[in-house]
Design an enzyme around this catalytic site. Sequence first.
Site, PDB file in Angstrom:
ATOM      1  N   GLY A  48       0.747  -1.486   0.076  1.00 52.10           N
ATOM      2  CA  GLY A  48       0.079  -0.112   0.162  1.00 52.10           C
ATOM      3  C   GLY A  48       0.805   1.291   0.052  1.00 52.10           C
ATOM      4  O   GLY A  48       0.424   2.345  -0.330  1.00 52.10           O
ATOM      5  N   GLU A 103       4.459   3.921   6.052  1.00 52.35           N
ATOM      6  CA  GLU A 103       3.135   3.199   6.019  1.00 52.35           C
ATOM      7  C   GLU A 103       2.154   4.191   5.339  1.00 52.35           C
ATOM      8  O   GLU A 103       2.159   5.339   5.521  1.00 52.35           O
ATOM      9  CB  GLU A 103       2.706   3.203   7.575  1.00 52.35           C
ATOM     10  CG  GLU A 103       3.063   1.672   7.955  1.00 52.35           C
ATOM     11  CD  GLU A 103       2.366   0.445   7.334  1.00 52.35           C
ATOM     12  OE1 GLU A 103       1.800   0.775   6.061  1.00 52.35           O
ATOM     13  OE2 GLU A 103       2.353  -0.707   7.841  1.00 52.35           O
ATOM     14  N   ASP A 104       1.255   3.673   4.598  1.00 50.43           N
ATOM     15  CA  ASP A 104       0.179   4.334   4.205  1.00 50.43           C
ATOM     16  C   ASP A 104      -1.009   4.673   5.227  1.00 50.43           C
ATOM     17  O   ASP A 104      -1.472   5.712   5.035  1.00 50.43           O
ATOM     18  CB  ASP A 104      -0.630   3.529   3.097  1.00 50.43           C
ATOM     19  CG  ASP A 104      -0.875   2.194   3.265  1.00 50.43           C
ATOM     20  OD1 ASP A 104      -0.578   1.603   4.325  1.00 50.43           O
ATOM     21  OD2 ASP A 104      -1.595   1.202   2.629  1.00 50.43           O
ATOM     22  N   ASP A 107      -4.385   1.930  11.220  1.00 58.11           N
ATOM     23  CA  ASP A 107      -5.780   1.455  11.481  1.00 58.11           C
ATOM     24  C   ASP A 107      -5.893   0.707  12.755  1.00 58.11           C
ATOM     25  O   ASP A 107      -5.903   1.387  13.904  1.00 58.11           O
ATOM     26  CB  ASP A 107      -6.398   0.386  10.445  1.00 58.11           C
ATOM     27  CG  ASP A 107      -7.854   0.031  10.501  1.00 58.11           C
ATOM     28  OD1 ASP A 107      -8.565   1.091  11.004  1.00 58.11           O
ATOM     29  OD2 ASP A 107      -8.339  -1.001  10.146  1.00 58.11           O
ATOM     30  N   LYS A 135      -6.137   6.375  11.387  1.00 60.39           N
ATOM     31  CA  LYS A 135      -7.401   6.276  12.144  1.00 60.39           C
ATOM     32  C   LYS A 135      -7.387   6.288  13.704  1.00 60.39           C
ATOM     33  O   LYS A 135      -7.283   5.080  14.204  1.00 60.39           O
ATOM     34  CB  LYS A 135      -8.105   5.129  11.622  1.00 60.39           C
ATOM     35  CG  LYS A 135      -8.594   4.968  10.124  1.00 60.39           C
ATOM     36  CD  LYS A 135      -9.243   3.733   9.867  1.00 60.39           C
ATOM     37  CE  LYS A 135      -9.276   3.692   8.087  1.00 60.39           C
ATOM     38  NZ  LYS A 135      -9.883   2.409   7.776  1.00 60.39           N
ATOM     39  N   PHE A 156     -13.799   3.039   5.659  1.00 63.07           N
ATOM     40  CA  PHE A 156     -13.036   2.400   4.577  1.00 63.07           C
ATOM     41  C   PHE A 156     -12.570   3.304   3.462  1.00 63.07           C
ATOM     42  O   PHE A 156     -13.720   3.823   3.050  1.00 63.07           O
ATOM     43  CB  PHE A 156     -13.590   1.186   4.108  1.00 63.07           C
ATOM     44  CG  PHE A 156     -12.536   0.456   3.150  1.00 63.07           C
ATOM     45  CD1 PHE A 156     -11.590  -0.396   3.762  1.00 63.07           C
ATOM     46  CD2 PHE A 156     -12.881   0.271   2.006  1.00 63.07           C
ATOM     47  CE1 PHE A 156     -10.800  -1.211   3.157  1.00 63.07           C
ATOM     48  CE2 PHE A 156     -11.901  -0.223   1.055  1.00 63.07           C
ATOM     49  CZ  PHE A 156     -10.952  -1.033   1.622  1.00 63.07           C
ATOM     50  N   ASP A 163      -5.935   0.065  -1.355  1.00 58.23           N
ATOM     51  CA  ASP A 163      -6.758  -0.930  -2.207  1.00 58.23           C
ATOM     52  C   ASP A 163      -8.082  -1.584  -1.522  1.00 58.23           C
ATOM     53  O   ASP A 163      -8.292  -1.444  -0.340  1.00 58.23           O
ATOM     54  CB  ASP A 163      -5.925  -2.147  -2.673  1.00 58.23           C
ATOM     55  CG  ASP A 163      -5.723  -3.010  -1.502  1.00 58.23           C
ATOM     56  OD1 ASP A 163      -4.939  -2.458  -0.533  1.00 58.23           O
ATOM     57  OD2 ASP A 163      -5.999  -4.232  -1.680  1.00 58.23           O
ATOM     58  N   ARG A 169      -5.682   1.008  -6.578  1.00 59.25           N
ATOM     59  CA  ARG A 169      -4.425   1.892  -5.881  1.00 59.25           C
ATOM     60  C   ARG A 169      -3.859   2.833  -6.904  1.00 59.25           C
ATOM     61  O   ARG A 169      -3.173   3.662  -6.593  1.00 59.25           O
ATOM     62  CB  ARG A 169      -3.199   0.620  -5.937  1.00 59.25           C
ATOM     63  CG  ARG A 169      -3.642  -0.574  -5.032  1.00 59.25           C
ATOM     64  CD  ARG A 169      -1.956  -1.322  -4.622  1.00 59.25           C
ATOM     65  NE  ARG A 169      -2.233  -2.665  -4.048  1.00 59.25           N
ATOM     66  CZ  ARG A 169      -2.458  -2.688  -2.780  1.00 59.25           C
ATOM     67  NH1 ARG A 169      -2.215  -1.763  -1.966  1.00 59.25           N
ATOM     68  NH2 ARG A 169      -2.356  -4.046  -2.255  1.00 59.25           N
TER      69      ARG A 169
HETATM   70  P1  IMP Z   1      -3.661  -2.178  11.091  1.00 60.47           P
HETATM   71  O1  IMP Z   1      -5.078  -2.414  11.396  1.00 60.47           O
HETATM   72  O2  IMP Z   1      -3.261  -0.893  11.526  1.00 60.47           O
HETATM   73  O3  IMP Z   1      -2.574  -3.261  11.251  1.00 60.47           O
HETATM   74  O4  IMP Z   1      -3.676  -2.010   9.438  1.00 60.47           O
HETATM   75  C1  IMP Z   1      -3.367  -3.172   8.483  1.00 60.47           C
HETATM   76  C2  IMP Z   1      -3.374  -2.646   7.001  1.00 60.47           C
HETATM   77  O5  IMP Z   1      -4.987  -2.602   6.795  1.00 60.47           O
HETATM   78  C3  IMP Z   1      -2.894  -1.189   6.503  1.00 60.47           C
HETATM   79  O6  IMP Z   1      -1.790  -1.417   6.319  1.00 60.47           O
HETATM   80  C4  IMP Z   1      -3.798  -1.215   5.342  1.00 60.47           C
HETATM   81  O7  IMP Z   1      -3.070  -1.945   4.219  1.00 60.47           O
HETATM   82  C5  IMP Z   1      -4.972  -1.971   5.650  1.00 60.47           C
HETATM   83  N1  IMP Z   1      -6.055  -0.893   5.896  1.00 60.47           N
HETATM   84  C6  IMP Z   1      -6.431  -0.427   6.857  1.00 60.47           C
HETATM   85  N2  IMP Z   1      -7.713   0.711   6.664  1.00 60.47           N
HETATM   86  C7  IMP Z   1      -7.797   0.514   5.428  1.00 60.47           C
HETATM   87  C8  IMP Z   1      -8.599   1.278   4.456  1.00 60.47           C
HETATM   88  O8  IMP Z   1      -9.436   2.153   4.932  1.00 60.47           O
HETATM   89  N3  IMP Z   1      -8.538   1.228   3.308  1.00 60.47           N
HETATM   90  C9  IMP Z   1      -7.680   0.267   2.729  1.00 60.47           C
HETATM   91  N4  IMP Z   1      -6.840  -0.601   3.398  1.00 60.47           N
HETATM   92  C10 IMP Z   1      -6.913  -0.277   4.703  1.00 60.47           C
HETATM   93 MG    MG Z   2      -0.202  -1.696   4.482  1.00 64.25          MG
END
Ligand code: IMP
Ligand code: MG
Length: 180
Positions: A48, A103-104, A107, A135, A156, A163, A169
């Site tokens: 991402g 990081e993109d 979450d 977030k 989302f 993606d 993307r």
């Molecule tokens: P984490 O929950 O912080 O571990 O996030 C894991 C991964 O979920 C991120 O690196 C993104 O690739 C994906 N992700 C989280 N939120 C979104 C979203 O709103 N759209 C697309 N991908 C997301």
């Molecule tokens: Mg990611």
Amino acid sequence: MEEVTYQGLTFEPYIRREEIAKQVHRLAQEIKRDYANEKPLFLCVLNGSFIFAADLFRACGLHDAEITFIRFKSYEGMESTGTVKEIMGLTEDIEGRNVLIVEDIIDSGVTAAQLRKELAKYNPKSVKMVSLLFKPEALTIGEAPEYVGFKIPSKFILGYGLDLDGLARNLADIYVLKEK
Ligand code: IMP
Ligand code: MG
């Protein structure tokens, strides 16, 4: 800007490319200032982050900066609560280096927390994180990234590297799932 549809879901414009570029440049200024006398290693977490990392890395214009790419091997699943198992592709020796994880989006924070834990094993001098999106309400573990582009609600989104099952993307703007 028009709405876009993926897998029968409709997404509406959320953050325009001009706004993204503005924040990328603001982050680049901060990073450039903080790492002015260092030789930072940007660590782009695939997939991402590749578009953000490319824009940010160029915008920083740090003479002695390097970039490398890693991927996380995790369990399959739709939820972002999956367990991260191992880092793939960490070819650089990061011992004694100032590592900046790119990081993109953060979450739940699970990926970021696991990554920091894994990297610590290799004795880097410092580890900081820059995330284009964050977030805060969804965070269950770890802290906020040191550098954040946008704080957003737990919705989302896709585009600019983010993606839906591999799609979207390549959108230049960021879109949010439309509420019905
Ligand atoms: P984490 O929950 O912080 O571990 O996030 C894991 C991964 O979920 C991120 O690196 C993104 O690739 C994906 N992700 C989280 N939120 C979104 C979203 O709103 N759209 C697309 N991908 C997301
Ligand atoms: Mg990611």
